[in-house]
Design an enzyme around this catalytic site. Structure first.
Site: not given
Length: 216
Positions: A111, A114
């Site tokens: 991600c 993230c």
């Protein structure tokens, strides 16, 4: 006899020992560099291969050091940031936290959002040593994440003592202030009694009993 013992002239020795130079330069005058190189041959440079070998060793060491460095999601800000690898670890961490505010980050190693947010989260953990931060890798804990209704990453849960789950929301680096505002609201002095609520759904739900008829 006396003439036989006399040393030969140096030029004759050089000419006799360098037939290649003489034959190769039959059409032109002999080069002085060729004569010097033949008359005084340089010893082989044994140290010549060393620099390339040293460079290879340094390059190998650099690659080894780079491969041994932790990946971005493996870095923790301090003792108040813990990696969670199972549902039981998650429940134990919430139980052991007592009245401390617990912030759970659900993330994916793939991600990009993230990864961009993570350094800011680490700084927040350093600035708030009284808060416990739990990191949950979505791919390693898919059943638990699905039961907790995690559908987007990065995702955050706030827990505290007997109050159980306080908040659940997605957050990106651009909206990081939302997480800081939630910390300001929930990280206040309080005392709670009893086990945390709102986390029982991460385990297998008990069999439901038939609903009782309401009194008329």
């Amino acid at each position: 006899m006396a003439e036989a013992l006399l040393p030969l002239p140096r030029r004759l020795v050089v000419t006799a020992s360098t037939p290649a130079c003489s034959s190769a330069s039959s059409s032109t005058s002999p080069s002085p560099h060729c004569l010097l190189s033949r008359a005084n041959p340089r010893p082989p440079r044994l140290a010549a291969p060393s620099p390339p070998r040293h460079r290879r060793l340094k390059a190998h060491a650099a690659v080894s050091d780079k491969s041994e460095q932790p990946k971005w999601w493996e870095k923790n800000a301090g003792p108040n940031m813990i990696d969670i690898h199972s549902t039981q670890e998650f429940l134990d961490a919430l139980r052991d936290a007592g009245d401390r505010l617990v912030i759970v980050e659900f993330y994916g190693t793939w991600c990009g959002s993230c990864r961009a947010l993570f350094p800011r989260l680490c700084r927040t953990a350093v600035e708030n040593p009284d808060i416990l931060f739990l990191k949950v890798n979505f791919d390693e804990n898919k059943p638990m994440c699905k039961r907790l209704n995690v559908k987007v990453l990065p995702y955050f849960h706030f827990y505290r003592g007997a109050d159980g789950q306080l908040e659940a929301f997605s957050c990106s680096l651009a909206k990081f202030q939302k997480l800081k505002d939630a910390i300001a609201v929930h990280n206040t002095a309080r005392c709670s009694i009893g086990p945390p609520v709102g986390v029982g759904d991460v385990l297998d739900s008990p069999e439901e009993k038939p609903a009782e008829a309401s009194p008329r």
